[in-house]
Design a protein around this motif. Structure first.
Motif, PDB file in Angstrom:
ATOM      1  N   ALA A  54       6.781   2.077 -11.224  1.00  0.00           N
ATOM      2  CA  ALA A  54       5.412   1.563 -11.176  1.00  0.00           C
ATOM      3  C   ALA A  54       5.408   0.049 -11.423  1.00  0.00           C
ATOM      4  O   ALA A  54       6.353  -0.515 -11.973  1.00  0.00           O
ATOM      5  N   VAL A  55       4.334  -0.615 -10.998  1.00  0.00           N
ATOM      6  CA  VAL A  55       4.063  -2.012 -11.333  1.00  0.00           C
ATOM      7  C   VAL A  55       2.855  -2.002 -12.255  1.00  0.00           C
ATOM      8  O   VAL A  55       1.752  -1.632 -11.838  1.00  0.00           O
ATOM      9  N   ARG A  56       3.070  -2.379 -13.517  1.00  0.00           N
ATOM     10  CA  ARG A  56       2.014  -2.229 -14.519  1.00  0.00           C
ATOM     11  C   ARG A  56       1.472  -3.595 -14.961  1.00  0.00           C
ATOM     12  O   ARG A  56       2.236  -4.514 -15.251  1.00  0.00           O
TER      13      ARG A  56
ATOM     14  N   GLY B  10      13.974  -3.768 -10.020  1.00  0.00           N
ATOM     15  CA  GLY B  10      13.465  -4.059  -8.684  1.00  0.00           C
ATOM     16  C   GLY B  10      12.629  -5.320  -8.580  1.00  0.00           C
ATOM     17  O   GLY B  10      11.846  -5.460  -7.628  1.00  0.00           O
ATOM     18  N   LYS B  11      12.789  -6.279  -9.506  1.00  0.00           N
ATOM     19  CA  LYS B  11      11.966  -7.497  -9.467  1.00  0.00           C
ATOM     20  C   LYS B  11      12.249  -8.312  -8.199  1.00  0.00           C
ATOM     21  O   LYS B  11      11.321  -8.713  -7.491  1.00  0.00           O
ATOM     22  N   SER B  12      13.535  -8.574  -7.920  1.00  0.00           N
ATOM     23  CA  SER B  12      13.874  -9.335  -6.716  1.00  0.00           C
ATOM     24  C   SER B  12      13.523  -8.560  -5.458  1.00  0.00           C
ATOM     25  O   SER B  12      13.123  -9.141  -4.438  1.00  0.00           O
ATOM     26  N   SER B  13      13.654  -7.225  -5.507  1.00  0.00           N
ATOM     27  CA  SER B  13      13.268  -6.398  -4.350  1.00  0.00           C
ATOM     28  C   SER B  13      11.775  -6.519  -4.080  1.00  0.00           C
ATOM     29  O   SER B  13      11.335  -6.531  -2.924  1.00  0.00           O
ATOM     30  N   LEU B  14      10.987  -6.620  -5.140  1.00  0.00           N
ATOM     31  CA  LEU B  14       9.541  -6.789  -4.995  1.00  0.00           C
ATOM     32  C   LEU B  14       9.237  -8.094  -4.251  1.00  0.00           C
ATOM     33  O   LEU B  14       8.385  -8.135  -3.356  1.00  0.00           O
ATOM     34  N   LEU B  15       9.964  -9.166  -4.597  1.00  0.00           N
ATOM     35  CA  LEU B  15       9.769 -10.438  -3.893  1.00  0.00           C
ATOM     36  C   LEU B  15      10.151 -10.311  -2.426  1.00  0.00           C
ATOM     37  O   LEU B  15       9.475 -10.871  -1.547  1.00  0.00           O
ATOM     38  N   ARG B  16      11.229  -9.589  -2.145  1.00  0.00           N
ATOM     39  CA  ARG B  16      11.659  -9.432  -0.748  1.00  0.00           C
ATOM     40  C   ARG B  16      10.642  -8.633   0.072  1.00  0.00           C
ATOM     41  O   ARG B  16      10.457  -8.877   1.262  1.00  0.00           O
TER      42      ARG B  16
ATOM     43  N   VAL C 162       3.677   2.676  -4.850  1.00  0.00           N
ATOM     44  CA  VAL C 162       3.011   1.563  -5.533  1.00  0.00           C
ATOM     45  C   VAL C 162       1.997   0.910  -4.607  1.00  0.00           C
ATOM     46  O   VAL C 162       2.285   0.617  -3.445  1.00  0.00           O
ATOM     47  N   THR C 163       0.818   0.664  -5.134  1.00  0.00           N
ATOM     48  CA  THR C 163      -0.191  -0.149  -4.441  1.00  0.00           C
ATOM     49  C   THR C 163      -0.446  -1.388  -5.305  1.00  0.00           C
ATOM     50  O   THR C 163      -0.812  -1.264  -6.480  1.00  0.00           O
ATOM     51  N   TRP C 164      -0.214  -2.553  -4.722  1.00  0.00           N
ATOM     52  CA  TRP C 164      -0.295  -3.812  -5.477  1.00  0.00           C
ATOM     53  C   TRP C 164      -0.815  -4.888  -4.535  1.00  0.00           C
ATOM     54  O   TRP C 164      -0.292  -5.056  -3.432  1.00  0.00           O
ATOM     55  N   ARG C 165      -1.845  -5.615  -4.946  1.00  0.00           N
ATOM     56  CA  ARG C 165      -2.479  -6.576  -4.063  1.00  0.00           C
ATOM     57  C   ARG C 165      -2.414  -7.988  -4.651  1.00  0.00           C
ATOM     58  O   ARG C 165      -2.682  -8.178  -5.841  1.00  0.00           O
ATOM     59  N   LEU C 166      -2.062  -8.951  -3.792  1.00  0.00           N
ATOM     60  CA  LEU C 166      -2.064 -10.368  -4.149  1.00  0.00           C
ATOM     61  C   LEU C 166      -3.202 -11.046  -3.417  1.00  0.00           C
ATOM     62  O   LEU C 166      -3.312 -10.929  -2.186  1.00  0.00           O
TER      63      LEU C 166
ATOM     64  N   GLU D  82       0.827  -1.198   0.000  1.00  0.00           N
ATOM     65  CA  GLU D  82       0.000   0.000   0.000  1.00  0.00           C
ATOM     66  C   GLU D  82       0.863   1.251   0.000  1.00  0.00           C
ATOM     67  O   GLU D  82       1.593   1.520   0.957  1.00  0.00           O
ATOM     68  N   ASP D  83       0.805   1.984  -1.112  1.00  0.00           N
ATOM     69  CA  ASP D  83       1.512   3.257  -1.253  1.00  0.00           C
ATOM     70  C   ASP D  83       3.006   3.095  -0.921  1.00  0.00           C
ATOM     71  O   ASP D  83       3.603   3.938  -0.248  1.00  0.00           O
TER      72      ASP D  83
END
Length: 606
Positions: free
Chosen positions: A490-492, A330-336, A311-315, A296-297
């Motif tokens: 951003a995550v698009r 930042g792909k691996s950072s997103l996983l972390r 970025v707001t992104w929901r799983l 969230e944000d």
């Protein structure tokens, strides 16, 4: 087609194992051959024999006179103290290589990232580069040359989705039809389909040829397996009948099964969907609840670069998401952030109370603590069975599904190959029964058969799945939607998948090149009535116009790609080709006009 290489009765013995047993084959001009097989079955050995960089224990390899062969092995031979320019272009002056379209294409396609990074571009010293950058340099050095036969061993290693797409296009158009030849070992199944027109499968000391790319290979192999099973069943029946006839003194009878290629369609006619997404989502909701992981944000920076910007992104439960993006986005950072090993600089990450996250990292350090155990023992140490879909599956059966024979299941972990360790690492994660699974480049060290087995295993896994990978086939096979990190914070979402990502990247690159040109023009015309940057409402209007023009460029790029595909499909229809060519020329003129407009508008927002 002229024959380039002839191999006769090739035999290679490694220890007590025969890798190749009397193999005879050839490579002709115009061949585009992909080599597949299990790890350790002799794919790389076969390439080295055909390139004559290794001697066979028996048999011989003959090259046609004057054959120019280039080989990319899995280990590069770059001179550590050389610059990238020296490694790729030798001592050619800039005007010499810049005048060659193929070399310009190679430099832009493989080395453009070096120019954008802080390593020094073409003047960077090889010894200062990362493993992935060295791989790109070695590949660029090979492709910049002029060769009759190009031999590539896992060329897509360390290439991102964009790099793989560029390489496929380059190899498709490198030689005129019917000339040149390509031999490639790769586990990238999309790449095999995009580039190769024949497939060689190396297994059990033999090489089986198949016509077509990976999809055709899978279909034909399935048909061969079906015929073999039917043949064996008939053989057993015949043996029983023969015994009965012999008792009565009757002559033995035999029959031959007919090979029917349309039987391949029967193989897949009644196959259910890859996975029951509704049922899996229901099971995932039961295990996870409604809340999984919410960013969230969130803002995250690394070394002064903003990777994620508010970025707001929901799983949700049962989501299966593929993540693509440029290196360093930042792909691996997103996983972390998702697994909680990294905290955001701003914003928050919320996880459901029942969430249990497991992460398959790019390293296999987790296996060091069980190195003395047998493979089956290492799995049993986590759990003896696992709930997969609606049934319990024992550890031994899962090991078998992932390609471990009875002998390999009792091999010490420290003695396993890289691919086996990777499979074991994934299996131990699944045995812990997480409900959120994060996979970071899971295809490393895995062959095509193992990848198919892993995908089959994950089809029945109920939970939330996030996959970071450059393997386009894998992403489209095991995930239901894809998102992109384009380096803008951003995550698009990508409604049209990886193809949309490549189109967006092409537009961004074109826009970047246009900005460079615009900056040059601004500098050149400074003090001579150059366009003045706008402020306030005028700047906002200019940015809005730039966005509109970029959307038009993206639409034109898609249409241009469609036209090229239609031209290839209707190459024998002169009237159709003439009409399509006229449309393509008009489209090119329109694109140039819009690019010129974009340049003019961009000067107002510099």
């Amino acid at each position: 087609m002229a024959n380039l290489i002839s191999a006769e009765q090739l035999t290679v013995v490694h220890g007590s194992r025969t890798l190749l047993d009397g193999v005879s084959l050839g490579v002709s001009e115009g061949d585009r051959i992909g080599v597949v097989g299990r790890n350790g079955d002799g794919k790389s050995t076969l390439l080295r024999l055909l390139a004559r960089t290794q001697e066979a224990d028996g048999g011989r390899v003959t090259h046609t006179g004057g054959l120019r062969v280039a080989v990319l092995s899995q280990t590069d031979t770059l001179v550590p103290g050389a610059t990238v320019r020296e490694a790729v272009l030798g001592d050619q002056p800039a005007h010499a290589w810049a005048s060659q379209s193929r070399v310009r294409d190679v430099v832009a396609g493989l080395l453009g990232d070096l120019e954008a990074s802080d390593v020094g571009g073409l003047e960077a010293v090889v010894s200062t580069l990362s493993g992935g950058q060295r791989r790109r340099v070695a590949l660029a050095a090979l492709l910049a040359g002029d060769h009759d036969l190009v031999v590539l061993d896992e060329p897509t290693n360390h290439l991102d989705v964009e790099g793989v797409a560029w390489l496929a296009e380059h190899l498709r158009t490198r030689w005129p039809a019917g000339s040149g030849a390509l031999l490639v070992v790769t586990h990238d199944r999309w790449f095999l389909d995009a580039v190769c027109e024949r497939v060689w499968e190396v297994h059990d000391g033999v090489v089986d040829p198949y016509e077509g790319g990976y999809a055709a290979y899978v279909l034909t192999r399935a048909e061969r397996s079906r015929v073999a099973a039917v043949t064996e069943e008939r053989r057993q029946n015949l043996l029983r009948k023969e015994l009965a006839w012999l008792r009565r003194g009757a002559p033995a009878r035999t029959s031959k099964p007919r090979f029917r290629i349309d039987a391949a369609n029967a193989l897949i006619e009644d196959v259910p969907p890859l996975r029951d997404t509704v049922e899996l989502a229901k099971m995932a909701t039961t295990r996870l609840g409604k809340d999984v992981v919410d960013l969230e944000d969130v803002t995250l920076a690394f070394r002064g670069k903003t990777l994620l910007d508010r970025v707001t992104w929901r799983l949700g439960p049962g989501d299966r998401v593929g993540v693509v993006g440029v290196n360093g986005a930042g792909k691996s950072s997103l996983l972390r952030l998702v697994n909680g090993t990294q905290a955001p600089d701003a914003g928050r990450v919320r996880r459901g109370s029942t969430v249990v996250v497991a992460t398959l990292t790019q390293e296999v350090l987790e296996l060091e603590e069980v190195g003395e155990l047998r493979a089956l023992e290492a799995v049993d140490k986590v759990a003896s069975h696992v709930r997969l879909g609606d049934r319990d599956v024992p550890a031994g059966q899962l090991l078998e599904r992932l390609g471990f024979t009875a002998q390999r299941a009792w091999t010490r972990v420290d003695d396993l190959s890289g691919g086996e360790r990777r499979r074991l690492q994934l299996l131990r994660l699944l045995m812990a029964e997480p409900n959120v699974l994060l996979l970071d480049e899971p295809t490393n060290d895995l062959d095509t058969d193992t990848l198919a087995a892993v995908e089959d295993l994950l089809d029945g896994w109920p939970g939330t799945l996030v996959v970071v990978s450059h393997d386009r086939y894998l992403l489209e096979r095991i995930t239901d939607r894809q998102v992109a990190l384009l380096g803008d914070g951003a995550v698009r979402d990508l409604p049209n998948g990886v193809e949309e990502y490549l189109q967006r990247r092409a537009v961004l690159k074109a826009a970047g090149a246009a900005r460079t040109v615009a900056a040059g023009r601004s500098a050149a015309t400074a003090g001579r009535g150059a366009a003045t940057p706008a402020d306030g409402a005028a700047a906002r209007a200019a940015r809005k116009e730039m966005a509109r023009l970029e959307r038009q460029l993206e639409k034109l790029a898609r249409r241009e790609e469609q036209l090229h595909a239609q031209l290839a499909a209707q190459a024998t229809d002169l009237a159709a080709v003439t009409a399509l060519d006229a449309e393509l020329r008009a489209l090119t003129g329109e694109r140039e006009r819009i690019e010129e407009s974009w340049l003019e508008v961009s000067e107002l927002v510099e």
